[in-house]
Design a protein around this motif. Structure first.
Motif, PDB file in Angstrom:
ATOM      1  N   VAL A 181      38.468  37.290  43.100  1.00  0.00           N
ATOM      2  CA  VAL A 181      39.424  37.413  44.180  1.00  0.00           C
ATOM      3  C   VAL A 181      40.627  38.245  43.952  1.00  0.00           C
ATOM      4  N   VAL A 182      40.905  39.391  44.886  1.00  0.00           N
ATOM      5  CA  VAL A 182      42.125  40.018  44.393  1.00  0.00           C
ATOM      6  C   VAL A 182      43.222  39.492  45.428  1.00  0.00           C
ATOM      7  N   ILE A 183      44.293  39.287  44.722  1.00  0.00           N
ATOM      8  CA  ILE A 183      45.447  38.702  45.167  1.00  0.00           C
ATOM      9  C   ILE A 183      46.698  39.653  45.282  1.00  0.00           C
ATOM     10  N   ALA A 184      47.067  40.101  46.531  1.00  0.00           N
ATOM     11  CA  ALA A 184      48.213  41.092  46.563  1.00  0.00           C
ATOM     12  C   ALA A 184      49.357  40.362  47.019  1.00  0.00           C
TER      13      ALA A 184
ATOM     14  N   ASN B 293      42.969  19.341  54.174  1.00  0.00           N
ATOM     15  CA  ASN B 293      42.051  19.761  53.110  1.00  0.00           C
ATOM     16  C   ASN B 293      43.166  19.892  51.891  1.00  0.00           C
ATOM     17  N   VAL B 294      43.044  18.844  51.047  1.00  0.00           N
ATOM     18  CA  VAL B 294      43.892  18.950  50.005  1.00  0.00           C
ATOM     19  C   VAL B 294      43.219  19.659  48.539  1.00  0.00           C
ATOM     20  N   ALA B 295      42.197  20.428  48.636  1.00  0.00           N
ATOM     21  CA  ALA B 295      41.543  21.037  47.889  1.00  0.00           C
ATOM     22  C   ALA B 295      42.394  22.113  47.130  1.00  0.00           C
ATOM     23  N   PHE B 296      42.038  22.629  46.071  1.00  0.00           N
ATOM     24  CA  PHE B 296      42.762  23.624  45.421  1.00  0.00           C
ATOM     25  C   PHE B 296      42.114  24.864  45.999  1.00  0.00           C
ATOM     26  N   TRP B 297      42.924  25.969  46.290  1.00  0.00           N
ATOM     27  CA  TRP B 297      42.596  27.241  46.909  1.00  0.00           C
ATOM     28  C   TRP B 297      42.935  28.180  45.678  1.00  0.00           C
ATOM     29  N   ALA B 298      42.082  28.871  45.278  1.00  0.00           N
ATOM     30  CA  ALA B 298      42.164  29.774  44.191  1.00  0.00           C
ATOM     31  C   ALA B 298      42.880  30.918  44.521  1.00  0.00           C
TER      32      ALA B 298
ATOM     33  N   GLY C   2      32.483  44.504  40.465  1.00  0.00           N
ATOM     34  CA  GLY C   2      32.733  46.060  40.660  1.00  0.00           C
ATOM     35  C   GLY C   2      33.645  46.423  41.788  1.00  0.00           C
ATOM     36  N   ASP C   3      33.657  45.867  42.951  1.00  0.00           N
ATOM     37  CA  ASP C   3      34.415  46.303  43.842  1.00  0.00           C
ATOM     38  C   ASP C   3      35.823  45.739  43.653  1.00  0.00           C
ATOM     39  N   ALA C   4      36.089  44.795  42.941  1.00  0.00           N
ATOM     40  CA  ALA C   4      37.167  44.343  42.756  1.00  0.00           C
ATOM     41  C   ALA C   4      38.350  44.986  41.875  1.00  0.00           C
ATOM     42  N   LYS C   5      37.918  45.856  41.203  1.00  0.00           N
ATOM     43  CA  LYS C   5      38.787  46.855  40.530  1.00  0.00           C
ATOM     44  C   LYS C   5      39.277  47.989  41.380  1.00  0.00           C
ATOM     45  N   ALA C   6      38.371  48.372  42.287  1.00  0.00           N
ATOM     46  CA  ALA C   6      38.725  49.327  43.466  1.00  0.00           C
ATOM     47  C   ALA C   6      39.742  49.112  44.209  1.00  0.00           C
ATOM     48  N   ILE C   7      39.528  47.779  44.726  1.00  0.00           N
ATOM     49  CA  ILE C   7      40.377  47.124  45.950  1.00  0.00           C
ATOM     50  C   ILE C   7      41.514  46.748  45.230  1.00  0.00           C
TER      51      ILE C   7
ATOM     52  N   GLU D 233      46.791  40.686  41.444  1.00  0.00           N
ATOM     53  CA  GLU D 233      46.068  40.351  40.550  1.00  0.00           C
ATOM     54  C   GLU D 233      44.693  39.718  40.867  1.00  0.00           C
ATOM     55  N   VAL D 234      43.919  39.986  39.636  1.00  0.00           N
ATOM     56  CA  VAL D 234      42.285  39.664  40.083  1.00  0.00           C
ATOM     57  C   VAL D 234      41.904  38.419  39.372  1.00  0.00           C
ATOM     58  N   GLU D 235      41.271  37.568  40.227  1.00  0.00           N
ATOM     59  CA  GLU D 235      41.190  36.238  39.543  1.00  0.00           C
ATOM     60  C   GLU D 235      39.463  35.702  39.791  1.00  0.00           C
ATOM     61  N   TYR D 236      39.044  35.249  38.569  1.00  0.00           N
ATOM     62  CA  TYR D 236      37.579  35.051  38.874  1.00  0.00           C
ATOM     63  C   TYR D 236      37.326  33.636  39.317  1.00  0.00           C
ATOM     64  N   VAL D 237      36.426  33.173  40.449  1.00  0.00           N
ATOM     65  CA  VAL D 237      36.346  32.219  41.158  1.00  0.00           C
ATOM     66  C   VAL D 237      34.741  32.093  41.001  1.00  0.00           C
TER      67      VAL D 237
END
Lengths: 173, 444
Positions: free
Chosen positions: A6-9, A125-130, A150-155, A168-172
């Protein structure tokens, strides 16, 4: 390949995030969502330009009609089942019952609206949202995109160019 | 006075409003002790009335509705401007509602919760309160839907439910913001009560649709609830009650008293929590203007009652209104005229509209005046009906005064607790009123 990144801007400016959403759409990216500390028509327009309006209103209508019908049936049945004959007044005194019908219309309509809003907003929904960050409720707008590795880097590169303060890019899973 | 352009930032809004949630000071504990003591006096008075019987209240022939029904109508009235500010002004897009709507919504919920107690207190056997509701029972009897008292049961319960839901729905995004800025027990509390709100586009989309419908539903409720309360009286043939102007007269009076209570609560809250930059004099002036308008309506309503009594030449109506102004309870009437018609005239002087000490004192006068108005309508009308042989007067008892004091204790205790646990000003809506940050604007 699965979209396990997930890419987070983080954006300070509203016009930047609106432009970034347009860029993502132009790129064919569909799996994204935005976060904001308050509702914004501009943001909603950018994300849901072609989408139908929120279905909550249909549930409001159904709830309101159900409430009104329930009141009609309840007042009619109870007045006939236990007749209170007073001064030749009709047992089915609908002008008097209209107050009950109005109140039940509003009551049922309101409760069903809340339930529909909860259902479509996926809460409780109290679950964790990455992809959520606490500053999104303060003054920062967030744009998050699910992508393959692969796409994450370009985005990420594209969002960095679009005026994001931080990406930031995070692995989920 | 023009609206001052706000130079607040999003971070400042969070900091200022969330500061109200910091651990309480000694002043807060003293306030809680005071309101809690009043509540205890009320609780003991009610306990004593339950044990010894309804005779402990001043109700007696011919005045069988008295202080408790006065309190009921008073508290329902207080509740009103909360919904007016949160729903009606939302639909009209009145910007000045933003910093005060949470306070007034909380006031609505707590005032209806207070009002709802009074029909039960008024009952001789409060444990039978559920007889008011239509439920299947072994005696095969149902309630009478032609009675305005039953309309009232439905109206007040619907109003309480919708007010609570509207209140909760507005609080959710703010509790989420508080969750993101807190630690420890509060983090846990706000995580649970924010029900997982994240402010995503999907959530806001459905939220705004629902919020607009809630406002649309709550708007007719503002008008209907006090109209229904007024029909409790107007549907009867008691001189002084049997009148068609009651619904608008009651609704205007309710908004008048509710706004006064917002000012009574808003001024100390602003001072104690340093909300001067958010809750400005401009907001108080807007409330004062609405008070001027509603004071005019209630004054006109009082005058109309007297005029129609004379114009109709109905001896019972004329006798009733002569009694109100010159009978043994006349000071309650003239007190009402002073508090509701004369005292608010100071607001026509512009500098006094924004002078907070004046507004605070005036708001207390209005609250007293509106309690007296309900007392006059209820007690004076019943004291002086058709047959002179059945006329009477009213004597207060300590029990009912204790319970009335307790209702203020209950209301303000709930308020004190609320203000320390949940944001008393809407973070979300205050941020919405600020200048949107745009790169385009900043570069030019």
């Amino acid at each position: 390949m699965s979209k396990n990144h997930v890419v987070i801007a983080h954006y300070k400016y509203l016009d930047d995030i609106v432009a970034a959403i347009a860029a993502m759409k132009a790129r064919g990216v569909k799996d994204f969502r935005t976060f904001s500390p308050f509702p914004s028509h501009e943001l909603e327009e950018a994300v849901y330009a072609d989408a139908p309006r929120s279905p909550v209103r249909f549930f409001t209508l159904i709830g309101a009609l159900t409430g009104c019908l329930a009141a009609v049936l309840m007042t009619s049945f109870m007045s006939v089942d236990y007749p209170l004959r007073v001064s030749a007044k009709p047992l089915l005194s609908y002008p008097a019952f209209s107050v009950i019908m109005f109140e039940c219309t509003v009551l049922f309509g309101g409760i069903v609206t809340l339930l529909a809003m909860f259902h479509f907003s996926r809460i409780p929904n109290v679950a964790f949202w990455a992809d959520y960050r606490p500053n999104f409720s303060e003054g920062t707008f967030g744009l998050t995109v699910r992508a393959t590795e692969g796409d994450a880097k370009a985005i990420q590169a594209e969002l960095e160019k679009s005026g994001a303060q931080r990406v930031e890019v995070e692995y989920v899973r | 006075m023009e609206e001052a352009k706000s130079d607040l930032t999003f971070e400042e809004v969070d900091r200022t409003i969330l500061k109200t949630l910091e651990p309480p000071t000694i002043a807060w504990y003293i306030l809680l002790l005071t309101t809690g003591s009043a509540l205890l006096i009320g609780a003991f008075s009610w306990r004593s009335q339950i044990i010894n019987g309804i005779g402990l209240s001043g109700k007696n022939h011919p005045i069988s509705w008295a202080v408790y029904i006065t309190d009921f109508v008073f508290w329902v009235g207080i509740a009103h401007s909360g919904t007016l500010i949160s729903a009606v002004l939302f639909l009209f897009r009145a910007k000045w509602r933003v910093p005060i709507y949470r306070l007034s919504e909380a006031m609505t919920v707590f005032a209806v919760a207070t009002a709802g107690l009074f029909p039960l207190i008024h009952l001789g056997r409060p444990w039978n309160f559920y007889w008011l509701l239509p439920y299947p029972n072994q005696r095969y009897l149902w309630v009478n839907f032609r009675s305005p008292l039953l309309w009232d049961v439905f109206a007040v319960s619907t109003y309480l439910t919708i007010s609570v839901l509207f209140f909760i729905i507005g609080l959710i995004p703010d509790i989420a913001a508080a969750r993101d800025r807190s630690t420890g027990f509060r983090k846990f509390l706000y995580s649970v009560t924010s029900v997982g709100w994240r402010g995503s586009d999907n959530q806001w989309r459905h939220y705004m649709a629902a919020y607009a419908f809630f406002a649309a539903f709550a708007t007719p409720l503002v008008l209907s609830v006090h109209s229904v309360v007024s029909w409790d009286f107007a549907m009867s043939i008691v001189p002084g009650w049997h009148t068609t102007i009651f619904p608008p007269y009651f609704v205007a009076g309710a908004i008048f008293s509710g706004l006064a209570m917002v000012i009574t609560i808003g001024i100390p809250t602003r001072k104690i929590f340093g909300l001067e930059k958010i809750l400005t004099l401009w907001h108080f002036e807007k409330m004062a203007q609405l008070i001027m308008f509603t004071s005019g309506i209630v004054t006109l309503a009082y005058a109309t009652e007297f005029f129609i009594a004379w114009y109709s030449q109905n001896p019972f109506e004329m006798s009733q209104f002569y009694y109100r102004a010159f009978g043994e309870l006349k000071w309650f009437f003239w007190g009402m005229v002073f508090c509701n018609c004369v005292a608010p005239l100071v607001l026509w002087i512009r500098p006094l509209r924004t002078h907070l000490p004046t507004l605070f004192v005036l708001s207390i006068f209005i609250n007293i005046g509106m309690w007296l108005e309900r007392f006059n309508i209820i007690v004076q009308s019943l004291a002086h009906e058709y047959m002179p042989a059945a006329w009477g007067t009213y004597y207060f008892t300590w029990t009912e005064l204790g319970i009335t004091l307790g209702s203020f204790g209950w209301f303000f205790t709930l308020f004190c607790v609320f203000i320390k646990f949940f944001p008393s000003v809407s973070l979300t809506e205050v941020k919405e009123t600020l200048e949107m940050p745009r790169r385009h604007a900043e570069e030019h």
